[in-house]
Write a protein that holds these residues in place. Sequence first.
Motif, PDB file in Angstrom:
ATOM      1  N   ALA A  29      11.327  12.928  12.092  1.00  0.00           N
ATOM      2  CA  ALA A  29      12.354  12.906  11.049  1.00  0.00           C
ATOM      3  C   ALA A  29      12.220  11.670  10.166  1.00  0.00           C
ATOM      4  O   ALA A  29      12.356  11.752   8.945  1.00  0.00           O
ATOM      5  N   GLU A  30      11.925  10.522  10.781  1.00  0.00           N
ATOM      6  CA  GLU A  30      11.738   9.311   9.983  1.00  0.00           C
ATOM      7  C   GLU A  30      10.464   9.395   9.149  1.00  0.00           C
ATOM      8  O   GLU A  30      10.446   8.964   7.999  1.00  0.00           O
ATOM      9  N   ALA A  31       9.403   9.940   9.727  1.00  0.00           N
ATOM     10  CA  ALA A  31       8.134  10.043   8.995  1.00  0.00           C
ATOM     11  C   ALA A  31       8.262  10.991   7.815  1.00  0.00           C
ATOM     12  O   ALA A  31       7.665  10.766   6.760  1.00  0.00           O
ATOM     13  N   ALA A  32       9.047  12.048   7.982  1.00  0.00           N
ATOM     14  CA  ALA A  32       9.215  13.028   6.908  1.00  0.00           C
ATOM     15  C   ALA A  32      10.355  12.661   5.963  1.00  0.00           C
ATOM     16  O   ALA A  32      10.620  13.382   5.004  1.00  0.00           O
ATOM     17  N   ARG A  33      11.021  11.546   6.253  1.00  0.00           N
ATOM     18  CA  ARG A  33      12.177  11.112   5.461  1.00  0.00           C
ATOM     19  C   ARG A  33      13.236  12.208   5.359  1.00  0.00           C
ATOM     20  O   ARG A  33      13.702  12.575   4.264  1.00  0.00           O
ATOM     21  N   ALA A  34      13.594  12.731   6.510  1.00  0.00           N
ATOM     22  CA  ALA A  34      14.617  13.773   6.570  1.00  0.00           C
ATOM     23  C   ALA A  34      15.952  13.199   6.096  1.00  0.00           C
ATOM     24  O   ALA A  34      16.201  11.997   6.205  1.00  0.00           O
ATOM     25  N   ASP A  35      16.793  14.061   5.587  1.00  0.00           N
ATOM     26  CA  ASP A  35      18.098  13.674   5.071  1.00  0.00           C
ATOM     27  C   ASP A  35      18.933  13.052   6.182  1.00  0.00           C
ATOM     28  O   ASP A  35      19.219  13.688   7.198  1.00  0.00           O
ATOM     29  N   PHE A  36      19.335  11.796   5.994  1.00  0.00           N
ATOM     30  CA  PHE A  36      20.108  11.113   7.025  1.00  0.00           C
ATOM     31  C   PHE A  36      21.524  11.667   7.122  1.00  0.00           C
ATOM     32  O   PHE A  36      22.174  11.535   8.152  1.00  0.00           O
ATOM     33  N   HIS A  37      22.017  12.306   6.094  1.00  0.00           N
ATOM     34  CA  HIS A  37      23.374  12.848   6.109  1.00  0.00           C
ATOM     35  C   HIS A  37      23.463  14.149   6.888  1.00  0.00           C
ATOM     36  O   HIS A  37      24.556  14.659   7.118  1.00  0.00           O
ATOM     37  N   ASN A  38      22.321  14.676   7.315  1.00  0.00           N
ATOM     38  CA  ASN A  38      22.282  15.864   8.158  1.00  0.00           C
ATOM     39  C   ASN A  38      22.910  15.498   9.512  1.00  0.00           C
ATOM     40  O   ASN A  38      22.563  14.485  10.098  1.00  0.00           O
ATOM     41  N   PRO A  39      23.822  16.315  10.034  1.00  0.00           N
ATOM     42  CA  PRO A  39      24.458  15.985  11.316  1.00  0.00           C
ATOM     43  C   PRO A  39      23.462  15.860  12.470  1.00  0.00           C
ATOM     44  O   PRO A  39      23.661  15.048  13.378  1.00  0.00           O
ATOM     45  N   ILE A  40      22.381  16.604  12.435  1.00  0.00           N
ATOM     46  CA  ILE A  40      21.380  16.521  13.498  1.00  0.00           C
ATOM     47  C   ILE A  40      20.639  15.185  13.406  1.00  0.00           C
ATOM     48  O   ILE A  40      20.368  14.547  14.425  1.00  0.00           O
ATOM     49  N   SER A  41      20.325  14.753  12.190  1.00  0.00           N
ATOM     50  CA  SER A  41      19.681  13.452  12.015  1.00  0.00           C
ATOM     51  C   SER A  41      20.594  12.331  12.490  1.00  0.00           C
ATOM     52  O   SER A  41      20.127  11.367  13.111  1.00  0.00           O
ATOM     53  N   GLN A  42      21.880  12.444  12.221  1.00  0.00           N
ATOM     54  CA  GLN A  42      22.821  11.426  12.670  1.00  0.00           C
ATOM     55  C   GLN A  42      22.921  11.411  14.198  1.00  0.00           C
ATOM     56  O   GLN A  42      22.993  10.344  14.805  1.00  0.00           O
ATOM     57  N   PHE A  43      22.901  12.600  14.805  1.00  0.00           N
ATOM     58  CA  PHE A  43      22.911  12.660  16.270  1.00  0.00           C
ATOM     59  C   PHE A  43      21.660  11.997  16.854  1.00  0.00           C
ATOM     60  O   PHE A  43      21.750  11.236  17.826  1.00  0.00           O
ATOM     61  N   LEU A  44      20.503  12.290  16.268  1.00  0.00           N
ATOM     62  CA  LEU A  44      19.256  11.680  16.741  1.00  0.00           C
ATOM     63  C   LEU A  44      19.330  10.157  16.651  1.00  0.00           C
ATOM     64  O   LEU A  44      18.903   9.454  17.574  1.00  0.00           O
ATOM     65  N   TYR A  45      19.858   9.678  15.558  1.00  0.00           N
ATOM     66  CA  TYR A  45      19.975   8.226  15.373  1.00  0.00           C
ATOM     67  C   TYR A  45      20.903   7.620  16.423  1.00  0.00           C
ATOM     68  O   TYR A  45      20.575   6.627  17.065  1.00  0.00           O
ATOM     69  N   ARG A  46      22.074   8.243  16.606  1.00  0.00           N
ATOM     70  CA  ARG A  46      23.044   7.708  17.559  1.00  0.00           C
ATOM     71  C   ARG A  46      22.545   7.799  18.996  1.00  0.00           C
ATOM     72  O   ARG A  46      22.824   6.918  19.807  1.00  0.00           O
ATOM     73  N   ALA A  47      21.814   8.859  19.324  1.00  0.00           N
ATOM     74  CA  ALA A  47      21.356   9.048  20.702  1.00  0.00           C
ATOM     75  C   ALA A  47      20.195   8.122  21.062  1.00  0.00           C
ATOM     76  O   ALA A  47      20.073   7.705  22.208  1.00  0.00           O
ATOM     77  N   THR A  48      19.351   7.804  20.097  1.00  0.00           N
ATOM     78  CA  THR A  48      18.155   7.024  20.408  1.00  0.00           C
ATOM     79  C   THR A  48      18.261   5.550  20.020  1.00  0.00           C
ATOM     80  O   THR A  48      17.515   4.735  20.554  1.00  0.00           O
ATOM     81  N   ASN A  49      19.157   5.211  19.134  1.00  0.00           N
ATOM     82  CA  ASN A  49      19.214   3.835  18.630  1.00  0.00           C
ATOM     83  C   ASN A  49      19.555   2.792  19.687  1.00  0.00           C
ATOM     84  O   ASN A  49      19.000   1.696  19.639  1.00  0.00           O
ATOM     85  N   PRO A  50      20.444   3.062  20.654  1.00  0.00           N
ATOM     86  CA  PRO A  50      20.706   2.024  21.655  1.00  0.00           C
ATOM     87  C   PRO A  50      19.459   1.604  22.439  1.00  0.00           C
ATOM     88  O   PRO A  50      19.319   0.447  22.816  1.00  0.00           O
ATOM     89  N   VAL A  51      18.546   2.533  22.662  1.00  0.00           N
ATOM     90  CA  VAL A  51      17.317   2.217  23.380  1.00  0.00           C
ATOM     91  C   VAL A  51      16.275   1.632  22.434  1.00  0.00           C
ATOM     92  O   VAL A  51      15.530   0.710  22.793  1.00  0.00           O
ATOM     93  N   LEU A  52      16.216   2.160  21.215  1.00  0.00           N
ATOM     94  CA  LEU A  52      15.168   1.753  20.276  1.00  0.00           C
ATOM     95  C   LEU A  52      15.436   0.421  19.583  1.00  0.00           C
ATOM     96  O   LEU A  52      14.491  -0.285  19.240  1.00  0.00           O
ATOM     97  N   ALA A  53      16.687   0.073  19.370  1.00  0.00           N
ATOM     98  CA  ALA A  53      17.001  -1.140  18.604  1.00  0.00           C
ATOM     99  C   ALA A  53      16.369  -2.400  19.191  1.00  0.00           C
ATOM    100  O   ALA A  53      15.737  -3.164  18.455  1.00  0.00           O
ATOM    101  N   PRO A  54      16.471  -2.651  20.503  1.00  0.00           N
ATOM    102  CA  PRO A  54      15.830  -3.870  21.024  1.00  0.00           C
ATOM    103  C   PRO A  54      14.303  -3.811  20.953  1.00  0.00           C
ATOM    104  O   PRO A  54      13.654  -4.829  20.710  1.00  0.00           O
TER     105      PRO A  54
END
Length: 191
Positions: A29-54
């Motif tokens: 999704a990041e490589a394809a620059r998918a729409d961040f306002h898509n609810p699925i993209s937001q879920f992906l961000y919220r689900a993976t960001n706590p692990v990926l941020a550090p």
Amino acid sequence: MTYLLNALSLVIELAFNLLATLFVLRVLAEAARADFHNPISQFLYRATNPVLAPIRRVIPNWRRINLAALLLAWLVMVLKNALLFVLLGAAPNAAGLLVLGLADLIDFVLVFYLVLIFGWSLMSMLQVDSRQPVLRLAGAIVEPLLRPLRGRLTVGMIDFSPMAVMLVIVLARILIAAPLLDLGKALTLGQ
């Protein structure tokens, strides 16, 4: 006892593949620059960001590819294979597990693209609402693969570019992923 091992290995495969799906979807999704306002993209961000941020503080993106998510997807595959080998009572070789994890991730991404392109093609033929979040995300992810062939393989009103890309993906599974999987299994078992 074999039935219990089969059931347990199925649960392990399913759990780790679902976890890998989150990280692979985040990378694509990041490589394809998918729409961040898509609810699925937001879920992906919220689900993976706590692990990926550090991890992203240490491993930055390369161009538009999230290397931290890619690394975590690979580690998930390595851990899955290690657990499966231990479950079978085999002592896996570490170098073989690393190769097997890479091969498993490559095969996983190829199968993921096959399913995604097929599903996207089917939904676009059935005239599903184009504002549907799954269709928008799938379209954004498959578009970079289809763009080079779009319009070149059209007969009448039918575009055969998804079929051509799917054929290339199947060939890549046969010629790249399968030999790597065999090499990884041989190295893991010490053969």
